[in-house]
Design a protein around this motif. Structure first.
Motif: not given
Length: 186
Positions: A111-128
């Motif tokens: 569950k924490m891995a999914a949370m981390q993925e949501r957290f980092t994924g959203a931020r990384f997609s903006r940088l991308r």
């Protein structure tokens, strides 16, 4: 749409503040509803009314307290990257323990891995998206792997902040950005 009762909003903020503080002090694994109730002075039943699951509470605390880094779109790649890294660096000073705890807990808890993925994924997609725009505008060669460049931009920030515990001052940030842009431009 109905207006939120200010008392409810205050209670939610007190709980989220207490949750964020506990995460920073004892980590995600030891931040329990009971500990949040004790720290915040808010009844467990009230906490459960707003967050039926501990993971929901932890996730909202992360989203609220680790504010989104602004991703400016000035059209100037260097200025945008310097702004992003400077903002990220400033945020890491205050929420670093929370981020480190999330990373550690994500390795143990799906569950924490999914949370981390949501957290980092959203931020990384903006940088991308900024890097993709730079490629489309000709600021970077069409052959640039924007995902790899994004990692190359962010990874040293975390390494320097958490492992080296070195300052992330403006001079370092500008040098880092200049070096990476020069490397990727060839």
């Amino acid at each position: 749409m109905s207006e939120v009762d200010p008392r409810i909003e205050r209670t939610r903020n007190v709980v989220l503040d207490a949750t964020a503080a506990l995460i920073g002090e004892v980590g995600f694994g030891r931040t329990t509803i009971e500990a949040v109730a004790e720290r915040s002075g808010v009844a467990r039943s009230t906490i459960y009314r707003h967050w039926p699951d501990r993971t929901d509470l932890l996730g909202e605390a992360v989203d609220c307290k680790i504010a989104h880094v602004a991703f400016p779109q000035s059209g100037n790649l260097r200025d945008e990257l310097v702004t992003i890294i400077a903002e990220l660096s400033a945020r890491l000073e205050s929420v670093g323990p929370m981020v480190m705890s999330l990373i550690a807990e994500a390795r143990r808890d799906p569950k924490m891995a999914a949370m981390q993925e949501r957290f980092t994924g959203a931020r990384f997609s903006r940088l991308r998206s900024i890097l993709v725009a730079a490629v489309e505008q000709g600021d970077l060669p069409a052959t640039v792997d924007v995902d790899q460049m994004g990692e190359d931009i962010i990874a040293p920030v975390f390494f320097r902040a958490f492992l080296r515990q070195s300052p992330l001052d403006q001079e370092w940030i500008e040098h880092h950005v200049d070096r990476l842009i020069a490397y990727y431009r060839g």
